[in-house]
Design a protein around this motif. Structure first.
Motif, PDB file in Angstrom:
ATOM      1  N   TYR A 190       0.825  -1.216   0.000  1.00 24.91           N
ATOM      2  CA  TYR A 190       0.000   0.000   0.000  1.00 24.91           C
ATOM      3  C   TYR A 190       0.859   1.267   0.000  1.00 24.91           C
ATOM      4  N   GLN A 191       1.962   1.247   0.766  1.00 22.76           N
ATOM      5  CA  GLN A 191       2.843   2.423   0.776  1.00 22.76           C
ATOM      6  C   GLN A 191       3.411   2.679  -0.623  1.00 22.76           C
ATOM      7  N   MET A 192       3.725   1.602  -1.345  1.00 22.85           N
ATOM      8  CA  MET A 192       4.247   1.755  -2.717  1.00 22.85           C
ATOM      9  C   MET A 192       3.194   2.324  -3.670  1.00 22.85           C
ATOM     10  N   LEU A 193       1.932   1.918  -3.456  1.00 25.06           N
ATOM     11  CA  LEU A 193       0.863   2.265  -4.393  1.00 25.06           C
ATOM     12  C   LEU A 193       0.282   3.651  -4.120  1.00 25.06           C
ATOM     13  N   ASP A 212      -7.749   4.340  -5.381  1.00 20.15           N
ATOM     14  CA  ASP A 212      -8.507   3.464  -6.277  1.00 20.15           C
ATOM     15  C   ASP A 212      -8.206   2.031  -5.860  1.00 20.15           C
ATOM     16  N   ASP A 213      -8.854   1.073  -6.528  1.00 21.98           N
ATOM     17  CA  ASP A 213      -8.546  -0.324  -6.254  1.00 21.98           C
ATOM     18  C   ASP A 213      -7.039  -0.545  -6.428  1.00 21.98           C
ATOM     19  N   PRO A 214      -6.401  -1.252  -5.483  1.00 25.15           N
ATOM     20  CA  PRO A 214      -4.941  -1.418  -5.542  1.00 25.15           C
ATOM     21  C   PRO A 214      -4.434  -1.920  -6.904  1.00 25.15           C
ATOM     22  N   SER A 215      -5.204  -2.788  -7.572  1.00 31.06           N
ATOM     23  CA  SER A 215      -4.713  -3.360  -8.837  1.00 31.06           C
ATOM     24  C   SER A 215      -4.553  -2.282  -9.917  1.00 31.06           C
ATOM     25  N   ARG A 216      -5.196  -1.133  -9.714  1.00 28.06           N
ATOM     26  CA  ARG A 216      -5.109  -0.067 -10.727  1.00 28.06           C
ATOM     27  C   ARG A 216      -4.098   1.015 -10.359  1.00 28.06           C
ATOM     28  N   LEU A 217      -3.316   0.799  -9.305  1.00 27.97           N
ATOM     29  CA  LEU A 217      -2.399   1.848  -8.831  1.00 27.97           C
ATOM     30  C   LEU A 217      -0.928   1.538  -9.088  1.00 27.97           C
ATOM     31  N   PHE A 218      -0.651   0.489  -9.877  1.00 27.17           N
ATOM     32  CA  PHE A 218       0.752   0.073 -10.002  1.00 27.17           C
ATOM     33  C   PHE A 218       1.636   1.055 -10.768  1.00 27.17           C
TER      34      PHE A 218
END
Length: 552
Positions: free
Chosen positions: A215-218, A313-319
């Motif tokens: 989460y910190q990365m995203l 946003d949803d984590p999968s969309r924050l990469f």
């Protein structure tokens, strides 16, 4: 005379010490611990990185102090339930961190910094957790000394006080993530005075701490804050790492503390006036609900949320936000075994585990998708059984199902997304599969959830009597790879020799390193459980959803 000179040389040549260090809040003084002949580690415990937090508020800067703060003992953990969940422990005044600085003959400077986030299902844990035989499990002295890095361990709010949310701006949630962010920011601003390089910070963590690292990365708030990240057994994409129905859970907790109101604003006002201890107890896991009904994962309800702010946003969309960080991630080969043993107790006993129990477990994990998912998943997981599978094979399959679903597959997806978005940053994948040291488990059990930590934090060196030489070998390897990665962004390059070259994970090439005490060229393998990863990512995820989100 010669002896006198030798003693004189020794006393002159002892390791350097930091003494009093000036931080933004005031002066601090720790303790020096001798490690080798000419090496020591300066340890600072209980430095505040933020003020006492307000209830369900973001952390605020610490006002500072006069004189010299004696930073010699760890402060209380954040308010939480005990392991047996019968009472609470800890305090609301808990935003403190601990720093471990290695010293040689002259004062260290410009060292890489490794900030550790503890695990504990977002419900419990502390920066100085679990002292068994000597120092705490997360004591950073061995890692600092052997890897020539500064280790920092931090506290953050957990349970109801850290993660309760209404899913909107009234109680946005993620307070524990904001605490972690405040701690990393404090480290960046202050670590130079301790001999660290503020431009070379690695954030690492295990389980809920690993999902927190993710989460910190995203988060858009981390841009330029740290350089590298390590997730051990957990990512933001893990099914237990995101609250899907925060308001439903908040209403459940409100009922338990006598705050349920038809009007949500009245209910929230009541919650804000409630006693933190009662609120914390209301967030505990109701273990009795488990026996024979559903799966453990459903009980892990308090977790981060998509708040439109820290997690927009949803984590999968924050990469795309994570493209700048070097990333190393992996799992333990039996990460799901503990959870599988609660869901299907027969796997750890002499009793037979039936096909029906395997189907029942799959039904519990895949209830969002209904019976089609159970049949298709069962076909994938029983494909190697043959007509009369041995009990050991069936039992290990149960552990594999939970490991894949809760840990391994989400981690592989996160690695793939990181590699796909990466802008020159490195990606590395591993599987830790040292056989378990926990007595009483069946012989097929390999690395249990959290068993990597004792090796990473150097317990085989600090408490040598309870370990064998093979455990010290493994500990040395883990510390070498992790701290090399902190130095350079590449686990192969740094100050420590490694047993095997660990190739990078890329968009089109997916090697991973199996880590145990017997490392050789064959420790590098490819496409970790790819058919199972493919099943969950392609087949399963495209099955239609059976459930709508119910806001009870």
């Amino acid at each position: 005379m010669e002896r006198f000179v030798f003693v004189l040389v020794l006393s002159v040549a002892s390791a350097a010490k930091l003494g009093v260090v000036k931080t933004e809040g005031g002066q601090v003084q720790g303790r020096s611990h001798k490690m080798g002949l000419f090496s020591s580690v300066d340890v600072f415990k209980g430095i505040p990185f933020a003020d006492v937090p307000g209830k369900w508020e973001k952390p605020k800067p610490h006002p500072g102090w006069d004189g010299v703060l004696k930073a010699t003992k760890a402060r209380e953990r954040c308010l939480q339930v005990t392991l047996l969940q019968t009472e609470t422990r800890g305090s609301e005044d808990c935003l403190y961190l601990n720093i471990f600085v290695p010293q040689g003959l002259k004062l260290s400077s410009g060292l890489p910094v490794m900030v550790y986030l503890f695990g504990g299902a977002f419900l419990l844990g502390a920066s100085n957790d679990l002292a068994i035989l000597g120092d705490s499990l997360y004591d950073g002295k061995q890692m600092a000394d052997r890897g020539n890095v500064i280790v920092v361990t931090v506290n953050y709010r957990v349970g109801t006080m850290g993660f309760l949310s209404t899913g909107d701006s009234r109680l946005p949630g993620n307070y524990g993530l904001w605490d972690q962010h405040a701690a990393i920011s404090w480290v960046r601003r202050n670590i130079q005075a301790f001999g660290g390089n503020p431009d070379n910070i690695t954030v690492f963590g295990q389980s809920a701490g690993a999902a927190s690292v993710s989460y910190q990365m995203l988060s858009p708030y981390s841009k330029g804050l740290f350089r590298r990240a390590i997730s051990q057994c957990g990512v933001a994409l893990s099914p237990w790492a995101l609250q899907k129905n925060p308001m439903g859970l908040t209403k459940k907790i409100a009922r338990k503390v006598g705050c349920w109101r038809a009007n949500e604003d009245d209910m929230i006002t009541c919650l804000k006036m409630s006693d933190p201890i009662g609120l914390t107890m209301a967030g505990k896991i109701d273990v009795l609900l488990l026996l024979g009904k559903g799966v453990v994962m459903d009980l892990l309800e308090l977790a981060p949320v998509v708040d439109g702010d820290f997690i927009p946003d949803d984590p999968s969309r924050l990469f795309a936000n994570a493209a700048q960080f070097d990333y190393l991630a992996g799992v333990n080969s039996m990460d799901g075994h503990f959870f599988a043993g609660v869901d299907v107790p027969s796997i750890n006993t002499r009793n037979a585990t039936s096909m029906e129990q395997v189907r029942g477990l799959l039904a519990g994990l895949t209830k969002d998708k209904g019976s089609a998912a159970v049949s298709s998943a069962y076909a994938v997981y029983s494909s190697h059984w043959g007509s009369a599978p041995a009990q050991e094979v069936v039992k290990k399959t149960v552990a594999d199902i939970e490991t894949d679903f809760l840990f391994l597959v989400p981690t592989q997806i996160a690695l793939q997304l990181h590699a796909n978005h990466s802008s020159g940053a490195h990606t590395f994948s591993y599987l830790f599969n040292m056989e378990t040291r926990i007595p009483g488990f069946p012989s097929w059990v390999e690395a249990e959830h959290a068993e990597d930590l004792q090796y990473l934090f150097g317990k085989p060196f600090s408490t040598p009597l309870v370990y064998f030489p093979r455990h010290r070998d493994l500990s040395q390897y883990l510390i070498a790879y992790w701290t090399n990665f902190a130095h350079t962004g590449d686990p192969n390059k740094g100050e420590s020799k490694v047993p095997v070259l660990w190739p990078q994970f890329t968009k089109n090439h997916q090697p991973y390193l199996t880590i145990n005490h017997k490392m050789s060229k064959s420790s590098v393998r490819y496409n970790l459980r790819s058919s199972h990863v493919r099943y969950w990512t392609d087949t399963y995820s495209h099955l239609p959803d059976m459930r709508r989100d119910d806001h009870q």
